[in-house]
Design a protein around this motif. Structure first.
Motif, PDB file in Angstrom:
ATOM      1  N   LYS A   7       0.664  -0.733   0.154  1.00 51.83           N
ATOM      2  CA  LYS A   7      -0.188   0.246   0.033  1.00 51.83           C
ATOM      3  C   LYS A   7       0.847   1.194  -0.155  1.00 51.83           C
ATOM      4  N   TYR A   9       1.261   5.009   1.058  1.00 49.07           N
ATOM      5  CA  TYR A   9       0.582   6.423   1.746  1.00 49.07           C
ATOM      6  C   TYR A   9       1.433   7.588   1.224  1.00 49.07           C
ATOM      7  N   ASP A  13      -0.211  10.676   5.788  1.00 50.61           N
ATOM      8  CA  ASP A  13      -1.767   9.864   6.642  1.00 50.61           C
ATOM      9  C   ASP A  13      -1.353   8.764   7.534  1.00 50.61           C
ATOM     10  N   VAL A  14       0.482   8.562   7.807  1.00 50.38           N
ATOM     11  CA  VAL A  14       1.283   7.142   8.592  1.00 50.38           C
ATOM     12  C   VAL A  14       1.179   8.305  10.033  1.00 50.38           C
ATOM     13  N   ALA A  47       5.884  10.088   0.347  1.00 50.57           N
ATOM     14  CA  ALA A  47       5.286   8.789  -0.025  1.00 50.57           C
ATOM     15  C   ALA A  47       6.092   7.888   0.697  1.00 50.57           C
TER      16      ALA A  47
END
Length: 254
Positions: A7, A9, A13-14, A47
């Motif tokens: 996935k 991220y 958003d972590v 990311a």
């Protein structure tokens, strides 16, 4: 061994608990790590590809990514994706999930400006990350098969100077920090004595970066092309068909 899935991220958003799990995995395989530095470095990325197992959905690996537009010494702008901390739990070495996910990420970046060159800037203190590039990217440097062209050498120097202005050495192509910012623990992805290495790419990596055990990084570059995913898929399909006909492998590799 469970199958992995990936996935992507956005760094924002972590969640804190996931960050802590990422760092715990990094600590298992690297010495000279630091929690504060890890977070600062992650915050500077865009990311992260995270690998989970099925069906438990436990984190088993990750790789951090930074998108950059770098002004070169000749005044031109270069698009590059820089990959930072990368680690996979040993039991899952050999699965290709990270390579496929990273290729997909690069391809999506390429689609945004399909006619502008896009490069992967990799720094490697272990042969496995070097092989991830060398085994999958047709255009990559440095490599044992041939000398780095002047144009690619200048580009590599520009990227090295941009990301690591105090640590990058143009003559050697190595990045050496005042003190180690992370190095593989003893016995992790080690290599035999140079005279006994039979894998040409591993042998070349050790020759170019003899101090990899101390956390010294080798600066590398690979070009992402629009048609590369199709070439990658065809190559893997061909290898799948002929592999049963090949003799057993006797050297280390991915």
């Amino acid at each position: 061994m469970a199958e992995l899935y990936a996935k992507v991220y956005a760094v924002g958003d972590v969640e804190p608990s996931l960050r802590r799990t990422m760092y715990s995995l990094l600590e298992l395989y690297y010495d000279c790590t630091d929690w504060t530095r890890f977070n600062e470095d992650l915050d500077n990325k865009d990311a992260v590809i995270i690998l989970f197992d099925r069906p438990m959905n436990r984190l088993r690996g990750f790789s951090t990514l930074k998108n950059a537009q770098v002004r070169r010494s000749d005044g031109n702008i270069c698009r590059a994706v820089y990959s930072g901390d990368t680690v996979i739990e040993r039991a899952y070495w050999g699965q290709k999930v990270l390579g496929v996910a990273f290729l997909r990420y690069l391809w999506m970046q390429k689609l945004r400006r399909p006619f502008q060159p896009l490069y992967w800037f990799l720094i490697s203190k272990g042969y496995k990350t070097y092989l991830l590039m060398a085994n999958n990217f047709e255009t990559h440097y440095p490599r044992f098969e041939k000398e780095t062209p002047d144009s690619m050498g200048r580009l590599l120097d520009d990227l090295g100077d941009h990301f690591f202005p105090k640590a990058y050495d143009q003559e050697s192509g190595l990045i050496e920090f005042e003190s180690s910012l992370g190095q593989l623990k003893d016995g992790i992805a080690g290599v035999d004595d140079l005279n006994t290495i039979t894998h040409p790419r591993i042998k070349y990596f050790v020759e170019r970066n003899p101090r990899w055990r101390e956390g010294v990084e080798l600066a590398c570059i690979a070009e992402m092309t629009f048609f590369m995913p199709m070439k990658y898929a065809l190559k893997k399909a061909w290898l799948h068909k002929i592999r049963p006909l090949l003799p057993a492998r006797t050297h280390a590799g991915p």
